[in-house]
Enzyme design. Structure first.
Site, short mmCIF file in Angstrom:
data_model
loop_
_atom_site.label_atom_id
_atom_site.label_comp_id
_atom_site.label_asym_id
_atom_site.label_seq_id
_atom_site.Cartn_x
_atom_site.Cartn_y
_atom_site.Cartn_z
N GLY A 7 0.79 -1.38 -0.02
CA GLY A 7 0.00 -0.10 0.10
C GLY A 7 0.81 1.22 0.04
N GLY A 10 -0.31 4.84 -1.37
CA GLY A 10 -1.78 5.37 -0.55
C GLY A 10 -1.21 6.48 0.47
N GLY A 13 1.32 5.28 3.12
CA GLY A 13 2.74 4.76 2.22
C GLY A 13 3.34 5.98 1.95
N TYR A 137 -15.30 -4.85 7.34
CA TYR A 137 -14.00 -4.25 7.36
C TYR A 137 -13.13 -4.34 8.85
CZ TYR A 137 -10.27 -0.86 7.39
OH TYR A 137 -8.94 -0.07 7.58
N HIS A 180 -13.21 9.08 3.16
CA HIS A 180 -13.15 9.40 4.47
C HIS A 180 -13.84 10.64 4.97
CE1 HIS A 180 -10.58 6.11 5.30
NE2 HIS A 180 -11.53 5.51 5.69
N TRP A 202 -23.03 16.04 5.39
CA TRP A 202 -23.78 14.83 5.79
C TRP A 202 -23.70 14.48 7.22
CZ3 TRP A 202 -21.36 11.16 1.40
CH2 TRP A 202 -21.75 11.81 -0.05
#
Length: 315
Positions: A7, A10, A13, A137, A180, A202
């Site tokens: 990863g 990302g 990383g 998850y 996120h 939201w």
């Protein structure tokens, strides 16, 4: 010391890569390899074994995962479970096969029980079911902790895991639909400002979160890799006193991006877990003097990066 980072392209990383490059004097004798999904499909055991055989790492930072925000999790819980179970099992098995000395995997505070006492700490991971919004998850990530303990029990390996709170920073996924909360807010505010429209947040804005800057997390990852001696996981987080509500986070984004329009809270959208306050006492026991970048400073740096790199940022 040959460190393989899954990863590696990302958010975390790339932050580790930046810190390693900035702190070269502390990385003498270390060879770093940052993998992306282009290098191997880690849901495939063979491809995972092949890339580990190719690089022969002595140490691994395991970041690769199927990730997403609240609404992506709500819609795809089964996918999150299956993909992450495959990835994690393949990475740890491939590490074992090539004799990796230490693996540091990345968990999340969402793995903790939904109904619990606060603050949560490292001993409470398996005390009850996680929040239903992302239980696929969360359970897959919990199994990493189980596997770490079993690899130690059966083979004596020092495989461990860190549990960061909500991570944010440059190179994040700023998708409004699937990202996120904080990067999604940054993107939405940017668009609302550009289009001269209200910013629609939201949920009610009442849930509370502890946010950790990705560069701070990267520095802590390096410490865990080099010095942390336990198989037991460790929470990497700012203190309880630094917890902020989603409303406060939205207001901070509005300030950082100089948004002057109206802010509306869409209470028809789910709030998700109302709080998951984490205790960082274990970290502070090891690293009492570690300095966390102040939230508003880190947020401003992230917003500035997003505006500057808008055309190429993940969104």
């Amino acid at each position: 010391m040959k460190v393989l980072v899954t990863g590696g392209s990302g958010l975390v990383g790339l932050s580790i890569q930046q810190v390693v490059e900035e702190e070269r004097t502390g990385c003498e004798g270390e060879d770093w390899i940052f993998l992306s999904s282009k290098d191997a499909n880690l849901t495939s055991l063979k491809e995972t074994q092949d890339v580990f055989q190719k690089h022969q790492p002595t140490h691994v930072i395991h970041l690769a995962a199927m990730v997403g925000g609240l609404f992506k999790n709500l819609n795809r819980n089964l996918d999150f479970w299956r993909n992450n179970i495959h990835i994690n099992d393949n990475v740890l098995q491939a590490a074992h096969e090539v004799g990796v000395v230490k693996v540091v995997s990345c968990l999340s505070t969402c793995i903790f029980p939904d109904k619990t006492t606060y603050p949560i700490n490292e001993t409470m991971i398996h005390n009850g079911p996680p929040h239903e919004s992302n239980f696929g998850y969360a359970y897959a990530k919990r199994m990493l902790d189980v596997q770490n303990r079993l690899y130690f029990q059966q083979h004596g390996h020092c495989y461990t895991a860190v549990i960061p709170t909500n991570v944010f920073g440059p190179h994040d996924n700023f998708s409004i639909e699937e990202g996120h909360v904080l990067p999604g807010l940054i993107h939405k505010t940017y668009i609302a400002k550009k289009e001269r429209k209200p910013l629609v947040v939201w949920g009610s804005g009442t849930p509370k979160r502890q946010f950790i800057y990705s560069l701070d997390l990267a520095r802590l990852f390096l410490w865990v890799l080099r010095e942390y001696p336990e198989v037991e996981p460790i929470i990497l987080s700012v203190g309880e006193e630094d917890e902020v509500s989603i409303k406060e986070a939205a207001e901070a984004v509005v300030e950082a991006l100089d948004f002057e329009g109206k802010v509306v809270y869409d209470t028809h959208k789910s709030d998700g877990q109302l709080k998951k306050t984490a205790c960082n006492a274990k970290l502070r026991n090891y690293r009492p003097d570690f300095y966390f970048t102040p939230f508003k400073q880190a947020l401003k740096e992230t917003c500035d990066w997003f505006v500057t790199n808008y055309d190429t940022a993940r969104k």
